[in-house]
Design a protein around this motif. Sequence first.
Motif, PDB file in Angstrom:
ATOM      1  N   TRP A  69       0.862  -1.181   0.000  1.00 46.10           N
ATOM      2  CA  TRP A  69       0.000   0.000   0.000  1.00 46.10           C
ATOM      3  C   TRP A  69       0.895   1.225   0.000  1.00 46.10           C
ATOM      4  N   GLN A  70       0.726   2.077  -0.986  1.00 42.54           N
ATOM      5  CA  GLN A  70       1.595   3.242  -1.135  1.00 42.54           C
ATOM      6  C   GLN A  70       1.041   4.423  -0.364  1.00 42.54           C
ATOM      7  N   ARG A  71       1.869   5.007   0.465  1.00 36.29           N
ATOM      8  CA  ARG A  71       1.477   6.219   1.186  1.00 36.29           C
ATOM      9  C   ARG A  71       2.414   7.381   0.877  1.00 36.29           C
ATOM     10  N   ASP A  72       3.629   7.089   0.405  1.00 34.14           N
ATOM     11  CA  ASP A  72       4.577   8.141   0.039  1.00 34.14           C
ATOM     12  C   ASP A  72       4.405   8.492  -1.434  1.00 34.14           C
ATOM     13  N   ASN A  73       4.592   9.754  -1.738  1.00 30.32           N
ATOM     14  CA  ASN A  73       4.499  10.256  -3.112  1.00 30.32           C
ATOM     15  C   ASN A  73       3.129  10.007  -3.734  1.00 30.32           C
ATOM     16  N   VAL A  74       2.106   9.897  -2.894  1.00 29.29           N
ATOM     17  CA  VAL A  74       0.728   9.771  -3.370  1.00 29.29           C
ATOM     18  C   VAL A  74      -0.034  10.996  -2.878  1.00 29.29           C
ATOM     19  N   GLU A  75      -0.444  11.824  -3.803  1.00 32.26           N
ATOM     20  CA  GLU A  75      -1.167  13.034  -3.433  1.00 32.26           C
ATOM     21  C   GLU A  75      -2.501  12.665  -2.793  1.00 32.26           C
ATOM     22  N   ARG A  76      -2.769  13.238  -1.628  1.00 38.02           N
ATOM     23  CA  ARG A  76      -4.002  12.983  -0.881  1.00 38.02           C
ATOM     24  C   ARG A  76      -4.197  11.481  -0.633  1.00 38.02           C
ATOM     25  N   ALA A  77      -3.210  10.861  -0.046  1.00 43.92           N
ATOM     26  CA  ALA A  77      -3.276   9.419   0.200  1.00 43.92           C
ATOM     27  C   ALA A  77      -4.421   9.083   1.149  1.00 43.92           C
ATOM     28  N   PHE A  78      -5.078   7.969   0.888  1.00 41.10           N
ATOM     29  CA  PHE A  78      -6.173   7.493   1.715  1.00 41.10           C
ATOM     30  C   PHE A  78      -5.695   7.304   3.154  1.00 41.10           C
ATOM     31  N   PRO A  79      -6.478   7.747   4.159  1.00 40.97           N
ATOM     32  CA  PRO A  79      -6.038   7.683   5.567  1.00 40.97           C
ATOM     33  C   PRO A  79      -6.176   6.280   6.153  1.00 40.97           C
ATOM     34  N   TYR A  80      -5.423   5.354   5.596  1.00 41.53           N
ATOM     35  CA  TYR A  80      -5.511   3.954   6.027  1.00 41.53           C
ATOM     36  C   TYR A  80      -5.097   3.787   7.488  1.00 41.53           C
ATOM     37  N   LEU A  81      -3.987   4.404   7.877  1.00 45.26           N
ATOM     38  CA  LEU A  81      -3.504   4.247   9.240  1.00 45.26           C
ATOM     39  C   LEU A  81      -4.479   4.856  10.242  1.00 45.26           C
ATOM     40  N   GLU A  82      -5.084   5.971   9.897  1.00 40.95           N
ATOM     41  CA  GLU A  82      -6.075   6.594  10.782  1.00 40.95           C
ATOM     42  C   GLU A  82      -7.303   5.695  10.928  1.00 40.95           C
ATOM     43  N   PRO A  95     -14.347   4.007  11.239  1.00 42.72           N
ATOM     44  CA  PRO A  95     -13.567   5.131  10.702  1.00 42.72           C
ATOM     45  C   PRO A  95     -14.469   6.313  10.387  1.00 42.72           C
ATOM     46  N   ASP A  96     -13.895   7.506  10.474  1.00 37.96           N
ATOM     47  CA  ASP A  96     -14.652   8.709  10.119  1.00 37.96           C
ATOM     48  C   ASP A  96     -15.079   8.642   8.659  1.00 37.96           C
ATOM     49  N   SER A  97     -16.264   9.145   8.403  1.00 39.36           N
ATOM     50  CA  SER A  97     -16.735   9.204   7.018  1.00 39.36           C
ATOM     51  C   SER A  97     -15.822  10.105   6.199  1.00 39.36           C
ATOM     52  N   THR A  98     -15.731   9.811   4.932  1.00 38.02           N
ATOM     53  CA  THR A  98     -14.882  10.586   4.040  1.00 38.02           C
ATOM     54  C   THR A  98     -15.396  12.015   3.940  1.00 38.02           C
ATOM     55  N   SER A  99     -14.491  12.979   4.117  1.00 35.39           N
ATOM     56  CA  SER A  99     -14.876  14.382   4.036  1.00 35.39           C
ATOM     57  C   SER A  99     -14.237  15.098   2.862  1.00 35.39           C
ATOM     58  N   ASP A 100     -13.313  14.427   2.174  1.00 39.27           N
ATOM     59  CA  ASP A 100     -12.637  15.056   1.043  1.00 39.27           C
ATOM     60  C   ASP A 100     -12.092  13.958   0.135  1.00 39.27           C
ATOM     61  N   LEU A 101     -11.502  14.362  -0.957  1.00 36.36           N
ATOM     62  CA  LEU A 101     -10.965  13.426  -1.928  1.00 36.36           C
ATOM     63  C   LEU A 101      -9.663  12.802  -1.415  1.00 36.36           C
ATOM     64  N   SER A 102      -9.483  11.505  -1.670  1.00 32.94           N
ATOM     65  CA  SER A 102      -8.215  10.845  -1.373  1.00 32.94           C
ATOM     66  C   SER A 102      -7.995   9.723  -2.373  1.00 32.94           C
ATOM     67  N   ARG A 103      -6.744   9.252  -2.461  1.00 29.94           N
ATOM     68  CA  ARG A 103      -6.382   8.233  -3.440  1.00 29.94           C
ATOM     69  C   ARG A 103      -5.812   7.007  -2.755  1.00 29.94           C
ATOM     70  N   VAL A 104      -6.129   5.857  -3.327  1.00 30.62           N
ATOM     71  CA  VAL A 104      -5.588   4.588  -2.875  1.00 30.62           C
ATOM     72  C   VAL A 104      -4.759   4.004  -4.013  1.00 30.62           C
ATOM     73  N   VAL A 105      -3.515   3.654  -3.726  1.00 33.60           N
ATOM     74  CA  VAL A 105      -2.641   3.010  -4.699  1.00 33.60           C
ATOM     75  C   VAL A 105      -2.063   1.763  -4.041  1.00 33.60           C
ATOM     76  N   ILE A 106      -2.333   0.605  -4.612  1.00 35.14           N
ATOM     77  CA  ILE A 106      -1.845  -0.663  -4.080  1.00 35.14           C
ATOM     78  C   ILE A 106      -1.130  -1.401  -5.198  1.00 35.14           C
ATOM     79  N   ASP A 107       0.120  -1.763  -4.958  1.00 34.78           N
ATOM     80  CA  ASP A 107       0.901  -2.522  -5.929  1.00 34.78           C
ATOM     81  C   ASP A 107       0.909  -3.995  -5.545  1.00 34.78           C
ATOM     82  N   LEU A 108       0.556  -4.857  -6.492  1.00 39.05           N
ATOM     83  CA  LEU A 108       0.553  -6.297  -6.295  1.00 39.05           C
ATOM     84  C   LEU A 108       1.556  -6.920  -7.256  1.00 39.05           C
ATOM     85  N   ARG A 109       2.335  -7.845  -6.752  1.00 37.80           N
ATOM     86  CA  ARG A 109       3.351  -8.510  -7.559  1.00 37.80           C
ATOM     87  C   ARG A 109       3.041 -10.009  -7.614  1.00 37.80           C
TER      88      ARG A 109
END
Length: 453
Positions: A69-82, A95-109
């Motif tokens: 799960w990518q959290r670095d270099n991802v603009e507005r990363a999804f608050p997974y840890l929160e 978890p708190d309901s979404t209040s703004d835009l965020s992105r999820v990037v997951i790399d699978l190998r």
Amino acid sequence: MPNNSANWFKQVAQRAEGLGQQRLRVGVTGLSGAGKTTFITSLINQLENHNKGLLSRRAPFDRLESVRWQRDNVERAFPYLESLGALSAQPARWPDSTSDLSRVVIDLRFRPQGLLRKLQSTRQLRLEIIDYPGEWLLDLPLLQLDYGQWCEQMRQWLEAEPRRSLAGPLRDTLLGLDPAAPVDAVQLVDLTEQWRQFLLRCRSEAGLSRNQPARFLQPGSDVAPQMLQFVPLLLANRHSAGEQGSWWAECQARFNYYRDFVVRGFFEQHFRHLDQQVLLVDMLGPMDAGEAALNDLRDAMEAVLASFDYGRSGLLARLLRFRPRIGRLAFCATKVDKVNPAQQRAVQQCLEDLMVDRLADVRHGGVEVRGLPLSAIRATRQEGDALVAGLQGEEGWVRYRPGDIPAHLPQSLQVSSPDLLPLRPPPGLHRSEPFPHYRMDDLIAWLIEGAEP
């Protein structure tokens, strides 16, 4: 000749490696209350623990080597840890309901298979998801309306119950405004706030879904507050016009900005290039709220689905770089852990009954549709014919029997309330263990299967 052969093999290997880099854009679509943030949190958790849970027993996860799960270099990363922090707190909370835009990037190998296994060391899939407030979806139908048409629509909505009663004196005030009269800036600000409070009552007191403009409830960080100052003029229509400085001119200008830059910009940037879509619907809440809420949910979902571009593009279209359209739609009733496992399929069936016509249109376009009753995080356990769970804000446990769910939704949309309880998350959730759920493994496997890793 040997050099030519070596170059040819190198080019083939590079091309094969390029084929091993694949991107899957999944739109997770759901109205407010459908559990979208919890769903995305659970999805990341299930993938991170693919070798421990139900996913480990099925293809293609038997070839999955690593997940990041990518959290670095991802603009507005999804608050997974929160979100994980909320679920593992004492006491656990959603978890708190979404209040703004965020992105999820997951790399699978994945380990390659077939003919490519000798040319590639691995095969990679990048899964991309955009998270956003569910209310924002409800603005997509505005793309088909001008301001006068929207005013006409709002007048029709406010003539029917329960909106008429919920609007109260606000409806009379909006009916009394002359669109051609000079605008009162102070009154406009006040009416905008009254309209926002009216939308909140529609959502919280009556369980209604269609609440426009949606950003009055969840503005996000990219809209100037003054551009959210307009109201429907109930005496206006598509033929109205007003001089500069009139109620009509001021509200129309701000509505047009909202539609053309806020709503269209959101749609164009994040929804025009989806490969697959997951549509999450809280069916139990509207069934509990009654006929008006079910009618409103159906109309809202039909309008949302009509805004997307469905249909297979095919291999030839992809090779020719035509813009692909959504080829797979997962249509999921959420939070089904609130009812007995034997009745979860009935909840899904009632949802499909509600949307039967629109789903038929989507399927007719060649889209593969999969219906799954879903619980991203299972909060109950079954004991005999009863369920055991904890309640939000309370300690200890309750044992209860949920109401019956009909095998099919009646045409009248009149159903007995399932008597829902506000459940809290189960205790002991941890990032390093797969969360308990219903059918998340089925859904994730179906999504990845569609990407053919």
